[in-house]
Write a protein that holds these residues in place. Structure first.
Motif, short mmCIF file in Angstrom:
data_model
loop_
_atom_site.label_atom_id
_atom_site.label_comp_id
_atom_site.label_asym_id
_atom_site.label_seq_id
_atom_site.Cartn_x
_atom_site.Cartn_y
_atom_site.Cartn_z
N GLY A 305 38.22 7.09 47.71
CA GLY A 305 37.87 6.73 49.08
C GLY A 305 38.42 7.79 50.03
N TYR A 306 38.55 7.40 51.29
CA TYR A 306 39.02 8.36 52.28
C TYR A 306 40.50 8.63 52.12
N LEU A 307 40.84 9.90 52.07
CA LEU A 307 42.21 10.37 52.04
C LEU A 307 42.34 11.44 53.12
N PRO A 308 43.53 11.61 53.70
CA PRO A 308 43.69 12.65 54.72
C PRO A 308 43.37 14.04 54.16
N LEU A 309 42.50 14.77 54.85
CA LEU A 309 42.15 16.11 54.39
C LEU A 309 43.37 17.00 54.31
N GLY A 310 44.31 16.80 55.24
CA GLY A 310 45.50 17.64 55.25
C GLY A 310 46.32 17.55 53.98
N GLU A 311 46.19 16.45 53.24
CA GLU A 311 46.91 16.31 51.98
C GLU A 311 46.21 17.04 50.84
N LEU A 312 44.90 17.24 50.95
CA LEU A 312 44.12 17.80 49.86
C LEU A 312 43.81 19.28 50.04
N LEU A 313 43.65 19.73 51.29
CA LEU A 313 43.21 21.10 51.51
C LEU A 313 44.20 22.15 51.00
N PRO A 314 45.53 21.93 51.04
CA PRO A 314 46.42 22.95 50.49
C PRO A 314 46.18 23.23 49.01
N ARG A 315 45.56 22.30 48.30
CA ARG A 315 45.30 22.50 46.87
C ARG A 315 43.80 22.72 46.61
N THR A 316 43.05 23.11 47.65
CA THR A 316 41.61 23.26 47.55
C THR A 316 41.23 24.73 47.62
N ASP A 317 40.31 25.15 46.74
CA ASP A 317 39.83 26.53 46.75
C ASP A 317 38.50 26.67 47.49
N ARG A 330 39.28 21.91 60.22
CA ARG A 330 40.37 21.79 59.25
C ARG A 330 40.23 22.83 58.14
N GLY A 331 39.00 23.09 57.72
CA GLY A 331 38.81 24.16 56.76
C GLY A 331 39.29 25.49 57.30
N LEU A 332 39.00 25.78 58.58
CA LEU A 332 39.48 27.01 59.19
C LEU A 332 41.01 27.03 59.28
N ALA A 333 41.59 25.92 59.74
CA ALA A 333 43.03 25.89 59.95
C ALA A 333 43.81 26.00 58.65
N PHE A 334 43.24 25.51 57.55
CA PHE A 334 43.92 25.57 56.26
C PHE A 334 43.53 26.81 55.46
N GLY A 335 42.67 27.65 56.01
CA GLY A 335 42.31 28.89 55.33
C GLY A 335 41.53 28.68 54.05
N VAL A 336 40.60 27.71 54.04
CA VAL A 336 39.84 27.37 52.84
C VAL A 336 38.39 27.84 53.00
N PRO A 337 37.87 28.66 52.10
CA PRO A 337 36.44 29.01 52.14
C PRO A 337 35.58 27.76 52.04
N MET A 338 34.40 27.81 52.66
CA MET A 338 33.56 26.61 52.77
C MET A 338 32.12 26.87 52.35
N ALA A 384 36.89 38.07 48.96
CA ALA A 384 36.65 38.40 50.36
C ALA A 384 36.64 37.13 51.21
N TYR A 385 36.10 36.04 50.69
CA TYR A 385 36.06 34.79 51.46
C TYR A 385 37.46 34.23 51.65
N ARG A 386 38.27 34.29 50.60
CA ARG A 386 39.64 33.77 50.71
C ARG A 386 40.47 34.61 51.69
N LEU A 387 40.30 35.95 51.63
CA LEU A 387 41.06 36.81 52.52
C LEU A 387 40.64 36.60 53.98
N ALA A 388 39.33 36.49 54.22
CA ALA A 388 38.86 36.26 55.59
C ALA A 388 39.36 34.91 56.11
N ALA A 389 39.33 33.90 55.25
CA ALA A 389 39.82 32.58 55.66
C ALA A 389 41.31 32.64 56.01
N GLY A 390 42.08 33.42 55.25
CA GLY A 390 43.50 33.56 55.55
C GLY A 390 43.74 34.26 56.87
N GLU A 391 42.92 35.24 57.20
CA GLU A 391 43.07 35.94 58.48
C GLU A 391 42.75 35.01 59.65
#
Length: 414
Positions: A305-317, A330-338, A384-391
């Protein structure tokens, strides 16, 4: 007590909130912050948000004259956006069923609530122009709260605006057609007619845009009364690369699928295709929000079900989303390619912005499983996607201003 605690102490804020699903969480983050800074906030909204408003520390008053709406139940869903077959049709439904159709009873609700609460300033969701009319009628400072990119053109040609996505041209076309209805409401509440519907927004004292400037290509061109206040949460620390994570270099890749809180007709087909694609991608999949049918799941796939994205995004590629604004930022703030499969207007803008920034790719809602698998494999394999997301994440963290919304209100009532 900080400067903004002192400046907001005793300030009575009426926050008029429409339950559109994902916008509620973001709006209430700002409510919680204003309460923590000393403001007395009353949330006026759909009964479905009462418990969450109370948890944010606000008083709550339900709409008493406006049509009631609860997007969580088919019978209570006033908007019924799933009936739309195109972005323009979705815009018409929002205009007639939410924005301008119920504008007069919304004025009544806001007028009564503001008088009872002794309100100093009204903050109104931008899909509720009736609330802005009421604040103008009462002579109160009024702030438009925009839980998306800035929806009005800022001098660019229609072609240039459309290049960033259809949201701004569609929004302006939609509200332009509502001018007679708006002026009828204004006349009923003793206000002079407007020459253009957009004036109801541009005449407001301030406009808070609840996103990061990097998410909006218009951010450098908006009028001075428009303030970008971020999405209401502090950006996390940057995720280290897999090479920098001890024991993580060979850890399985993870794909998080977080789709809309509002169901629509295309979503089940997309979910089926993503489940098929999971068999072709070397990654673990997590489907969030109860969107997977209750059946046996393929290997390496889980659902919840619904879980806070902030708990899952640090472990998301890779994050798979329909491009709704709350999930996108949230994807931008956590540096996750989408991977974005947009359906509604602002989602197309978000998808194009993700591509422009190099942090994501866009696909169709009806994309077959093999096409989705190709996109996901590319996002997982191309650094390249991961590096751009980190920037982008670094920029968001540098620009974060935790007191931005409080500052806007302090300017008006100080």
């Amino acid at each position: 007590m900080t400067e903004h605690h002192r400046e907001l102490a005793g300030t009575r804020v009426l926050f008029v909130l429409w339950d559109g699903g994902g916008n509620v969480g973001t709006s209430l983050l700002f409510v919680r912050d204003l309460v923590a800074r000393g403001a007395a906030v009353t949330v006026l909204g759909n009964p479905s948000v009462e418990q969450r408003a109370a948890a944010a520390g606000a008083a709550f008053r339900p709409f008493r004259h406006s049509p009631l709406h609860d997007p969580r139940t088919p019978g209570g869903d006033l908007l019924r956006i799933q009936e739309a077959t195109s972005p323009s049709e979705a815009a018409r439904l929002i205009r007639d069923r939410v924005m301008f159709g119920p504008a007069s009873p919304m004025c009544q609700d806001v007028t009564e609530a503001a008088r009872e609460a002794g309100t100093h300033v009204v903050v109104a969701d931008y899909v509720l122009p009736g609330a802005l009319v009421a604040a103008e009628h009462l002579g109160l400072p009024r702030i438009v709260f925009m839980n998306a990119v800035y929806p009005l053109s800022v001098g660019e040609s229609p072609h240039e605006a459309m290049r960033n996505g259809p949201f701004v041209p569609l929004f302006e076309r939609m509200i332009k057609e509502a001018l007679p209805d708006l002026n009828e409401v204004r006349a009923r509440w003793g206000l002079a007619p407007l020459d253009a519907t957009r004036e109801q927004y541009t005449r407001a004292d301030r406009c808070m845009v609840a996103t990061h400037p990097v998410a909006d290509p218009a951010a450098d061109s908006v009028p001075g009364r428009v303030r970008y206040v971020g999405p209401g949460f502090a950006p996390p620390e940057r995720r280290p690369g897999r090479a920098g994570q001890p024991g993580q270099a060979d850890a399985p890749r993870r794909v998080l699928v977080s789709l809309s809180t509002t169901r629509h007709s295309a979503q089940p087909g997309l979910v089926r295709s993503l489940l098929e694609a999971a068999d072709e991608v070397d990654a673990e999949f997590h489907f969030l929000g109860g969107i997977v049918p209750d059946e046996r799941l393929p290997p390496r796939v889980r659902a919840s079900g619904y879980l806070p994205l902030g708990e899952l995004l640090p472990r998301t590629d890779v994050l798979v989303t329909l491009g709704g604004h709350g999930t996108f930022v949230r994807g931008l703030a956590f540096g996750v390619p989408m991977l974005l499969a947009p359906f509604e207007q602002d989602a197309f803008n978000n998808a194009r912005r993700a591509q422009h920034l190099g942090v994501g790719r866009q696909t169709r809602l009806d994309a077959p499983a093999d096409a989705l698998a190709r996109e996901l494999r590319l996002l997982l394999a191309d650094d390249a996607y991961r590096l751009a997301a980190g920037e982008i994440q670094d920029r968001i963290r540098r620009e974060h201003r935790p007191a931005a919304a409080a500052s806007v209100i302090a300017e008006l009532v100080g």
